[in-house]
Write a protein that holds these residues in place. Structure first.
Motif, short mmCIF file in Angstrom:
data_model
loop_
_atom_site.label_atom_id
_atom_site.label_comp_id
_atom_site.label_asym_id
_atom_site.label_seq_id
_atom_site.Cartn_x
_atom_site.Cartn_y
_atom_site.Cartn_z
N THR A 15 52.87 42.56 44.05
CA THR A 15 51.80 42.50 43.07
C THR A 15 51.21 43.89 42.86
O THR A 15 50.96 44.60 43.82
N ILE A 16 51.00 44.24 41.61
CA ILE A 16 50.33 45.49 41.28
C ILE A 16 49.10 45.09 40.48
O ILE A 16 49.22 44.49 39.42
N LEU A 17 47.93 45.42 40.96
CA LEU A 17 46.71 45.05 40.27
C LEU A 17 46.25 46.15 39.32
O LEU A 17 46.45 47.32 39.58
N ASP A 18 45.65 45.74 38.23
CA ASP A 18 45.01 46.64 37.27
C ASP A 18 45.91 47.81 36.87
O ASP A 18 45.61 48.97 37.10
N VAL A 19 47.02 47.49 36.23
CA VAL A 19 47.96 48.50 35.75
C VAL A 19 47.46 49.03 34.42
O VAL A 19 47.04 48.29 33.56
N ASP A 20 47.49 50.35 34.25
CA ASP A 20 47.07 50.94 32.98
C ASP A 20 47.94 52.14 32.65
O ASP A 20 49.05 52.25 33.14
N PRO A 111 44.64 49.74 28.22
CA PRO A 111 43.96 48.52 27.79
C PRO A 111 42.48 48.59 28.16
O PRO A 111 42.10 49.35 29.06
N GLY A 112 41.67 47.82 27.47
CA GLY A 112 40.24 47.84 27.72
C GLY A 112 39.84 47.22 29.05
O GLY A 112 38.85 47.62 29.67
N ASN A 113 40.59 46.24 29.49
CA ASN A 113 40.28 45.53 30.74
C ASN A 113 41.51 45.47 31.63
O ASN A 113 42.62 45.82 31.22
N ALA A 114 41.32 44.99 32.84
CA ALA A 114 42.40 44.94 33.83
C ALA A 114 43.58 44.10 33.34
O ALA A 114 43.40 43.06 32.70
N VAL A 115 44.77 44.58 33.63
CA VAL A 115 46.01 43.84 33.42
C VAL A 115 46.71 43.83 34.78
O VAL A 115 46.95 44.87 35.36
N ASN A 116 47.01 42.64 35.26
CA ASN A 116 47.67 42.50 36.56
C ASN A 116 49.12 42.11 36.35
O ASN A 116 49.42 41.30 35.48
N ILE A 117 50.01 42.72 37.12
CA ILE A 117 51.41 42.32 37.02
C ILE A 117 51.94 41.96 38.41
O ILE A 117 51.44 42.44 39.43
N LYS A 118 52.94 41.09 38.39
CA LYS A 118 53.69 40.73 39.59
C LYS A 118 55.15 41.03 39.30
O LYS A 118 55.67 40.62 38.26
N LEU A 119 55.79 41.72 40.20
CA LEU A 119 57.22 41.95 40.12
C LEU A 119 57.89 41.05 41.14
O LEU A 119 57.48 41.02 42.29
#
Length: 123
Positions: A15-20, A111-119
């Motif tokens: 998991t990678i939190l708050d990708v920008d 992005p204006g707000n957090a985007v979370n991704i899971k690999l």
């Protein structure tokens, strides 16, 4: 004693939190295979583009370095993409990720707000 079963996909989740637009190392600085990517864009009112690079963290400049994969996630949604079927998509050097508002190489607006991704990947 109870036995539990864990699938390879569950065991390999990163998991990678708050990708920008700032390059985020996917905690994988070696070859790996990515089977799927989940992007959580629920906090934004614009679509976002997750860029994946087959490169080490320090070798990527968002907006200049060509991404190997670009995934579009609609505003306010969670999206899941399987990559290359059951075989997955091989990254020979490492996995680095970024998230921006524009597709393609040149996009670098965060992005204006957090985007979370899971690999879902194996080492």
């Amino acid at each position: 004693m109870a036995l539990s079963s864990v699938t390879p996909m569950e065991a390999a989740t990163k998991t990678i939190l708050d990708v920008d637009e700032t390059v985020s190392a996917a905690k994988q600085a070696a070859a790996a295979t990515v089977y799927a990517v989940e992007v959580d864009n629920q906090l934004n009112t614009n679509p976002v583009y997750v860029k994946l690079y087959d490169s080490l963290h320090g070798d990527v400049t968002v907006g200049t370095t060509d991404p190997d994969v670009v995934l579009r996630c609609p505003a306010g949604e969670v999206s899941l993409w399987p990559l290359a079927g059951a075989a997955g998509l091989a990254f020979s050097t490492g996995i680095t990720a970024a998230c921006v508002l524009e597709p393609g190489t040149a996009g670098d607006t965060p992005p204006g707000n957090a985007v979370n991704i899971k690999l879902f990947a194996s080492a």
